[in-house]
Scaffold this motif. Structure first.
Motif: not given
Length: 153
Positions: A48, A87, A135
Motif C-alpha cells: 500500500l 487500495v 480501512l
C-alpha cells in the motif's frame, strides 16, 4: 453498521488530525507537508503506497482499523482513481465512488464486508487535497463460511 462506524471514525480522525498544510510563507506558497515518521509508515500493509500521488502525513492502527492521512496536489478526479488503485492493489475491492468536485469518497469491501472509505477534501492550502483513509484490518474480517450444502438425491 460497519459503514456507519467507518464514516464516524473518518469524521473523528478528520476533526482531530490537522496535519499537512498549516499555513503559508511570505510568498503565499504552501509549505511541503511533513511526511509521517518511519514508525508510522511501517504500519501500512505491504504494497500500500501513495508515493506516486500524495505525501502520507500520519498512519495509525487501532482496534482493527488502519487510518492513513495524506496530502496531494493532484486533481480530485485523478486522486480518487489513484486511491482506488492503491487500495485494491493490497486486496480490497472497489465498492463505489461519490465525487462532488469539492469532496469525494471512495468505498472498499473485503469479501462481503464493507471494509473502508477514503475521504478527499480541499486542504487549507490552495490546490491541495487532504485524504483520510480508514480501512478495516483484513485479518479482522471473518473468513467466509460455506453455506449449507444441498441434500444429495
Amino acid at each position: 453498521m460497519v459503514v456507519r462506524a467507518l464514516i464516524a471514525t473518518t469524521a473523528a480522525v478528520s476533526a482531530v488530525l490537522l496535519a499537512g498544510c498549516s499555513g503559508s510563507d511570505a510568498k503565499g506558497a504552501c509549505p511541503t507537508p511533513a511526511t509521517a515518521p518511519p514508525a508510522e509508515t511501517a504500519l501500512l500493509p505491504a504494497g500500500l503506497t501513495f508515493s506516486s500521488f500524495a505525501t502520507v502525513t500520519h498512519v495509525q492502527k487501532t482496534q482493527g482499523h488502519l487510518t492513513v492521512r495524506a496530502v496531494t496536489a493532484k486533481p480530485i478526479d485523478e486522486v480518487t482513481v489513484l486511491i482506488q488503485d492503491a487500495v485494491t492493489a493490497v486486496g480490497y475491492r472497489p465498492a463505489g465512488m461519490d465525487n462532488e468536485g469539492f469532496e469525494a469518497e471512495v468505498f472498499f469491501t473485503a469479501g462481503k464486508y464493507a471494509a473502508g472509505q477514503a475521504l478527499v477534501r480541499r486542504a487549507a492550502c490552495e490546490g491541495q487535497w487532504d485524504i483520510d483513509l480508514v480501512l478495516i484490518d483484513p485479518a479482522a474480517v471473518p473468513s467466509p463460511t460455506p453455506g449449507p450444502s444441498s441434500p444429495k438425491r
